[in-house]
Scaffold this active site. Structure first.
Site: not given
Ligand code: UDP
Length: 463
Positions: A23, A115
């Site tokens: 990520h 995110d």
């Protein structure tokens, strides 16, 4: 740590990656693109799995100084862990963001990019008075199925079969196994309760609707155009398709788990074009010893040369060392055909002319990387969005084969032979070459991905 240089736009964007390498990497790739277009970037980060600021002097890094409870860090249920991360980071994130807003001699914070798993941070940013966008680390199809979930639940389709049936009607590329409680291609996480997974998905989808100003997806129109259009319609706000980010990224940004073993590139040099199968299940998936045995025997039995990433911790059970295969086992597994490494320079491996196939868990970064190199796929999805991507790679894009539900040596050897030399091999390679061309067209100057980043910057500056 303060970033180098000042923002020509007089604005800065705050980014908050989820603390896992796959990520962090795409978010910092995007950060580099925003920086190159004149925005200052402050990266708020958790102390857990923190990125290395020394590798990015162009950004300012600020820790949120969270205090993660032990039961969160060591929770074997991955989805409960993500819910725990959100709960533990929400207040420190908001406090860190509010502190940035008080800095008078720094460029104005115009927006936050968090995110997509950080649903709680969308609400925290809203309370701090800062517009927030979510950046997905998976594809548009996965996100679309997540957005559909709470609406279907609210419509009264509480029984899980009901949800799945309706999702499948909305998402025609999915298979439904009517005789079981689940649809094979929908998000699933074997180590989590289905209700926990649905709760998490609902939290994400609800936060997107309640508190986000848009979404950023590492994908492109040629592979997920209709899905992107549906997301825009569902959310009534912008969805920026900025992928393939690693092709656009001005610098090579990678936050891998281990140092890559570059010796495997010389080994690849000794093989004919498109003869080698690259095998990797990414940085998180774990397999049982029995599955490992079958994979090893299937690989050896296929007669196809292979490069296999056996990262520490891949095998389930006990401490890593105890679960690691012995040298003798590895020798047996590798036979005369193969090479084993603990971590590969994956993008270079996929770009190597000797590589003709990729046996993958279908993690989204791996999907983008293999598509961009035109390498066909043998799909072995393990959990989460990987089941969705596996379905897309095999049935929607036609550049892969499913390894099969039962991981068994004869099936594997057959699947490998089909992928590398079966009767459809040329047609599959042709489709993979076509997608590679589309990806490169999209990432080129003036292509749709760089235009999407331009539009994103314009949007951030307008907020
Ligand atoms: N990767 C790598 N070397 C390896 C295995 C993986 O560099 O030996 C990288 C790969 O290039 C990709 C990332 O690790 O960028 C894995 O991300 P993905 O989303 O595919 O899967 P995840 O690790 O999240 O399951």
């Amino acid at each position: 740590m303060a970033g180098e240089g000042r923002s020509p736009t007089g604005h800065r964007v705050v980014m908050f990656p989820f603390p896992s390498p796959s990520h962090i990497t795409p978010m910092l790739q995007l950060a580099g693109l925003l920086r190159a277009r004149g925005l200052d970037v402050t990266v708020l980060h958790a102390d857990f799995n923190a990125p290395d600021p020394a590798r990015h002097p162009e950004f300012t890094f600020v820790s949120i100084r969270e205090n993660l409870p032990r039961e969160v860090v060591y929770n074997a249920d991955m989805v409960e862990q993500m819910i725990g991360f959100n709960a533990a980071c929400e207040a420190p994130f908001q406090a860190a963001l509010e502190a940035l807003l008080l800095q008078e001699d720094e460029p104005r914070v115009c927006a936050v990019v968090v995110d997509g798993q950080w649903y709680a941070m969308l609400g925290a940013a809203k309370r701090a008075g800062v517009p927030a966008l979510a950046m997905r680390a998976d594809g548009a199809a996965t996100f679309l199925s997540m957005l559909a979930t709470p609406r279907l639940r609210a419509d009264g389709y509480v029984p899980i079969e009901g949800i799945h049936k309706l999702l499948i009607e909305n998402l025609p590329f999915y298979r439904c196994q009517a005789w079981t409680r689940s649809a094979r291609d929908l998000i699933r996480v074997d180590v989590s309760h289905e209700e926990t997974v649905l709760r998490f998905i609902t939290l994400v989808a609800d936060a997107m609707r309640a508190s986000s100003s848009g979404v950023i997806v590492n994908t492109f129109d040629a592979i997920e155009g209709p899905e992107l259009a549906k997301i825009r319609a569902e959310l009534s706000r912008p969805a920026f398709a900025v992928g393939p980010l690693h092709l656009l990224s001005p610098a090579r940004v990678e936050h891998g788990l281990h140092a890559p073993d570059r010796g495997c590139l010389a080994w690849l040099d000794t093989h004919p074009p498109r003869s080698v199968l690259y095998v990797s299940l990414g940085s998180v998936a774990r397999i049982d010893r029995a599955v490992f045995e079958e994979m090893a025997r299937g690989l050896a039995g296929s007669g196809v040369p292979f490069l296999w990433v056996l990262r520490p911790g891949l095998l389930r059970g006990g401490a890593d060392q105890a679960a690691a295969p012995s040298l003798e086992e590895l020798d047996n597994a590798v036979g005369r055909n193969g090479k084993v490494v603990t971590w590969a320079p994956q993008r270079e491996v996929l770009a190597h002319p000797s590589v003709g196939g990729f046996w993958t868990h279908c993690g989204w970064n791996s999907m983008m990387e293999t598509i961009c190199e035109g390498v066909p796929v043998l799909a072995q999805p393990c959990f989460a969005d990987q089941t969705v991507s596996a379905r897309y790679v095999t049935n929607r894009w036609g550049v892969g084969l499913d390894v099969g539900k039962v991981i068994q040596r004869e099936n594997i050897a057959n699947a490998i032979s089909n992928l590398m030399a079966g009767e459809d091999v040329e047609a599959r390679r042709e489709r993979a070459r076509h997608l590679k061309m589309e990806a490169n067209r999209c990432a080129a100057e003036g292509g749709s991905a760089s235009l999407a980043v331009d539009n994103l910057v314009e949007y951030l500056l307008s907020l």
